[in-house]
Design an enzyme around this catalytic site. Structure first.
Site, short mmCIF file in Angstrom:
data_model
loop_
_atom_site.label_atom_id
_atom_site.label_comp_id
_atom_site.label_asym_id
_atom_site.label_seq_id
_atom_site.Cartn_x
_atom_site.Cartn_y
_atom_site.Cartn_z
NE ARG A 22 -34.97 -54.79 38.63
CZ ARG A 22 -35.64 -53.62 38.71
NH1 ARG A 22 -36.51 -52.86 38.09
NH2 ARG A 22 -34.77 -52.65 39.45
CB THR A 86 -51.27 -50.03 34.39
OG1 THR A 86 -50.88 -49.08 33.48
CG2 THR A 86 -49.96 -50.48 35.04
CE LYS A 339 -40.91 -74.41 73.50
NZ LYS A 339 -41.19 -75.81 72.98
C1 UD1 Z 1 -46.29 -47.39 35.58
C2 UD1 Z 1 -46.90 -46.23 35.18
C3 UD1 Z 1 -45.76 -44.94 35.33
C4 UD1 Z 1 -45.23 -44.94 36.89
C5 UD1 Z 1 -44.79 -46.13 37.22
C6 UD1 Z 1 -44.64 -46.08 38.55
C7 UD1 Z 1 -48.61 -46.69 33.32
C8 UD1 Z 1 -48.73 -47.01 32.03
N1 UD1 Z 1 -47.31 -46.31 33.90
O1 UD1 Z 1 -45.18 -47.67 35.03
O2 UD1 Z 1 -46.54 -43.94 34.85
O3 UD1 Z 1 -44.43 -43.85 36.68
O4 UD1 Z 1 -45.71 -47.25 36.99
O5 UD1 Z 1 -44.02 -47.36 39.00
O6 UD1 Z 1 -49.27 -47.03 34.02
N2 UD1 Z 1 -49.12 -54.61 36.42
C9 UD1 Z 1 -50.37 -55.47 35.97
N3 UD1 Z 1 -50.46 -55.96 34.88
C10 UD1 Z 1 -50.08 -55.48 33.85
C11 UD1 Z 1 -48.86 -54.53 33.92
C12 UD1 Z 1 -48.54 -53.98 35.31
O7 UD1 Z 1 -50.91 -56.23 37.16
O8 UD1 Z 1 -50.32 -55.71 32.56
C13 UD1 Z 1 -48.96 -54.23 37.73
C14 UD1 Z 1 -47.69 -54.54 38.13
O9 UD1 Z 1 -47.58 -55.68 38.78
C15 UD1 Z 1 -47.13 -53.35 39.12
C16 UD1 Z 1 -48.07 -52.00 38.51
O10 UD1 Z 1 -49.09 -52.77 37.79
O11 UD1 Z 1 -47.74 -53.54 40.43
C17 UD1 Z 1 -46.90 -51.15 37.80
O12 UD1 Z 1 -46.57 -51.92 36.76
P1 UD1 Z 1 -45.02 -51.76 36.22
O13 UD1 Z 1 -44.86 -52.54 34.98
O14 UD1 Z 1 -44.02 -51.60 37.31
O15 UD1 Z 1 -45.31 -50.22 35.78
P2 UD1 Z 1 -44.86 -49.42 34.49
O16 UD1 Z 1 -46.10 -49.66 33.61
O17 UD1 Z 1 -43.40 -49.50 34.15
#
Ligand code: UD1
Ligand code: CA
Length: 452
Positions: A22, A86, A339
Site C-alpha cells: 500500500r 507472523t 554552504k
Molecule cells: C498482526 C496481529 C494482530 C495485530 C496486528 C497489529 C497476528 C496473527 N496478528 O496482524 O493481532 O492486531 O498485527 O498491526 O500476528 N510479517 C512478516 N511475515 C509474515 C507476516 C507479517 O514479517 O509472514 C510482518 C509484517 O511485515 C509486519 C508485521 O509482521 O511488520 C505484521 O504483519 P501484518 O500482516 O501487518 O499483521 P496482521 O497479521 O494483519
C-alpha cells in the site's frame, strides 16, 4: 543486599518481511523516513538502549535494501521466503539465536515509535512475581477496526487468548483492547511454542498470537495508541511523522527552547538545541543541525548540516546548508544561503547573499547581494575573507580568492585577484560625469517630439 537477579540477556526480533504494497513505493516500507531517518532505524535505536545480545531483522521482499540499511548497525537478518504469517516469520530468526537462552522481544519494523521505556516494561513484566510466559502489548484505538482483539479475564491483566479479527465472533469483535503485535517471551519457551502452531484459521497463516493460548495465557501491558501506530500507507506515514514531531516539540520546550508556534517547527531525528533558543514560526531543521544556547532563528528559515554558536541570529528566510558554521554572534539574514562556509564570531551577511566554500573572518561584513562564485562548472574553489573585512554590496568574489583582513571591497566589484590586508579594491566600471547633459538631452528630445 539486593536479592534481585541480574536481568537475563535480551534478543530483539524485528518483523519486516511484509511487502508494504500500500505504500506504492520502490523503497521498502520500513526504510521510509520519519524525521529524516528510516523508520526501522528509529525502532532499532530504541531497542539498542536495551543492549540486546542479538538483533535479528526478518526480511522478505526487497530484503537487499533492508540488509544494506541494518548491516552497519550490527543487526543480523533472517530470510522469510514466503510470508506465511507472523508466527512463521519469528521462526525464521531461530537459527540466528542458536544457543541464546535469554528473553526475546518481538517488534514490527512498521511500528516505529515504540519507546524504549515500553520495551523495558514488557521485559520487566515477564519477570514479575507471577512470571507470565508471554507479555503482549495492547492499546485501545479510537477505531479498533480489524486489529486482533486481546481477550483478558475481566478486571485483570491476564490475557486468555488473542483472536484475529477475521476469526472473531461478534462478541469478541466488541472487545476494545487491541493487539499491537509486540510481544515478549523467554526464548526457549517461545520457539518450543512456535513449533506447535497450526494454520487452520481464516487467513491460513501461522499466527504468532496463537502462542498466547498455547502457553496457557499471557500478561498484557497497555500503551497509548499513538505509540504503537503502524505504517501501511503514505497517509499513516504522515500521521506517524506528525506524532513524532509533536513529541519532539514538547521535548524542545521542556529543554528550554521557545517555539513561538510549535506546530510549525519541524525537527530531524538528530536536531540538537541549546537553552534559550528562540525558534520563530515555520522553521525546518533538516538532519545534522546543532544550535547552541541563546540563538534566535527567525521565521521561515531552513537549516541542514549546520552548526550555530551562542548568540548567533539566523533569518528570517535564511538557508543554512551542510557545512555551514556560524560562530558566536554571527548573523545571517534574509535570503542568504550559506554552504560549507564558516562565519567567524560577529561576522554578518544580512541580505541576499550566497556564501559557499568560504571562510569569513570574525566581524567581517558581507554586503547585500554578495556572491562567492565558487564553481566553474567542473570544480569548486574557496573564498577566504579576513577578519574585519568589508565587502561592498553586489560584489562577486570569484574563487579561488582571498580578501585580506580589514580590506574593503567597493560595491559592485568583481574580485578575481587577492586583495591585501587593509587595501581598498575597486573592480567595477569607472563613473563618468557630464554636467548639465541630462537637462540638455531632455530639452532636445522634447523639441523633437513637439515637431519644432
Ligand atoms: C498482526 C496481529 C494482530 C495485530 C496486528 C497489529 C497476528 C496473527 N496478528 O496482524 O493481532 O492486531 O498485527 O498491526 O500476528 N510479517 C512478516 N511475515 C509474515 C507476516 C507479517 O514479517 O509472514 C510482518 C509484517 O511485515 C509486519 C508485521 O509482521 O511488520 C505484521 O504483519 P501484518 O500482516 O501487518 O499483521 P496482521 O497479521 O494483519
Ligand atoms: Ca499491519
Amino acid at each position: 543486599m539486593s536479592i534481585a537477579a541480574a536481568a537475563p540477556p535480551v534478543a530483539v526480533i524485528v518483523l519486516a518481511a511484509g511487502k508494504g504494497t500500500r505504500m506504492k513505493s520502490d523503497l521498502h516500507k520500513v526504510l521510509h523516513p520519519i524525521a529524516g531517518r528510516p523508520m526501522l532505524l528509529h525502532l532499532l535505536a530504541s531497542a539498542a538502549t536495551l543492549a540486546p545480545a542479538k538483533t535479528v531483522v526478518v526480511v522478505g521482499a526487497g530484503r537487499e535494501q533492508v540488509e544494506a540499511a541494518v548491516a552497519p548497525l550490527g543487526a543480523e537478518t533472517a530470510h522469510q521466503a514466503e510470508q506465511l504469517g507472523t508466527g512463521h516469520a519469528v521462526i525464521q530468526a531461530e537459527e540466528s539465536l542458536t544457543g541464546f537462552a535469554g528473553d526475546v522481544l518481538i517488534l514490527y519494523g512498521d511500528v516505529p515509535l515504540v519507546s524504549a521505556a515500553t520495551m523495558q516494561a514488557m521485559l520487566e513484566r515477564l519477570h514479575a512475581a507471577d512470571a507470565p510466559p508471554v507479555v503482549v502489548l495492547g492499546f485501545r484505538p479510537a477505531d479498533p477496526g480489524a486489529y486482533g482483539r486481546v481477550i483478558v479475564t475481566p478486571g485483570t491483566d491476564r490475557v486468555e487468548r488473542i483472536v484475529e479479527f477475521k476469526d472473531a465472533s461478534p462478541a469478541e469483535r466488541a472487545e476494545t483492547l487491541c493487539n499491537s503485535g509486540l510481544m515478549a517471551a523467554r526464548g526457549r519457551d517461545l520457539f518450543a511454542l512456535l513449533k506447535r502452531l497450526g494454520n487452520d484459521n481464516a487467513a491460513g497463516e501461522y499466527y504468532l498470537t496463537d502462542v498466547v493460548a498455547l502457553a496457557g495465557g499471557a500478561a498484557a501491558i497497555e500503551v497509548d495508541a499513538a505509540e504503537v501506530a503502524g505504517v501501511n500507507s503514505r497517509a499513516e506515514l504522515a500521521g506517524v511523522e506528525a506524532s513524532w514531531q509533536q513529541v519532539r516539540r514538547a521535548q524542545a520546550m521542556a529543554d528550554g527552547a521557545s517555539l513561538v508556534a510549535p506546530e510549525t517547527v519541524w525537527f530531524s531525528h538528530d536536531t540538537v538545541l541549546g537553552r534559550d533558543v528562540i525558534v520563530e514560526p515555520n522553521v525546518v531543521f533538516g538532519p545534522g543541525v546543532t544550535v547552541a544556547d541563546g540563538v534566535t532563528i527567525h521565521a521561515f528559515s531552513h537549516l541542514e548540516g549546520a552548526t550555530v554558536a551562542t548568540g548567533a541570529e539566523v533569518g528570517p528566510y535564511a538557508r543554512l546548508r551542510p557545512g555551514a558554521v556560524l560562530e558566536a554572534k554571527a548573523k545571517v539574514g534574509n535570503f542568504v544561503e550559506v554552504k560549507k562556509a564558516r562565519l567567524g564570531a560577529g561576522a554578518k551577511a544580512n541580505h541576499l547573499s550566497y556564501i559557499g566554500d568560504a571562510d569569513v573572518g570574525a566581524r567581517a561584513n558581507i554586503g547585500a547581494g554578495t556572491i562567492t562564485c565558487n564553481y566553474d562548472g567542473f570544480f569548486k574553489y574557496r573564498t577566504v575573507i579576513g577578519q574585519g573585512a568589508f565587502v561592498g554590496s553586489n560584489s562577486a568574489l570569484v574563487a579561488p580568492v582571498t580578501i585580506g583582513a580589514g580590506a574593503i571591497v567597493g560595491a559592485g566589484s568583481v574580485v578575481v585577484r587577492e586583495v591585501a590586508d587593509d587595501s581598498l579594491a575597486l573592480a567595477r566600471g569607472r563613473q563618468e560625469e557630464r554636467p548639465g547633459w541630462a537637462a540638455r538631452f531632455r530639452a532636445a528630445m522634447k523639441a523633437k517630439k513637439d515637431g519644432k
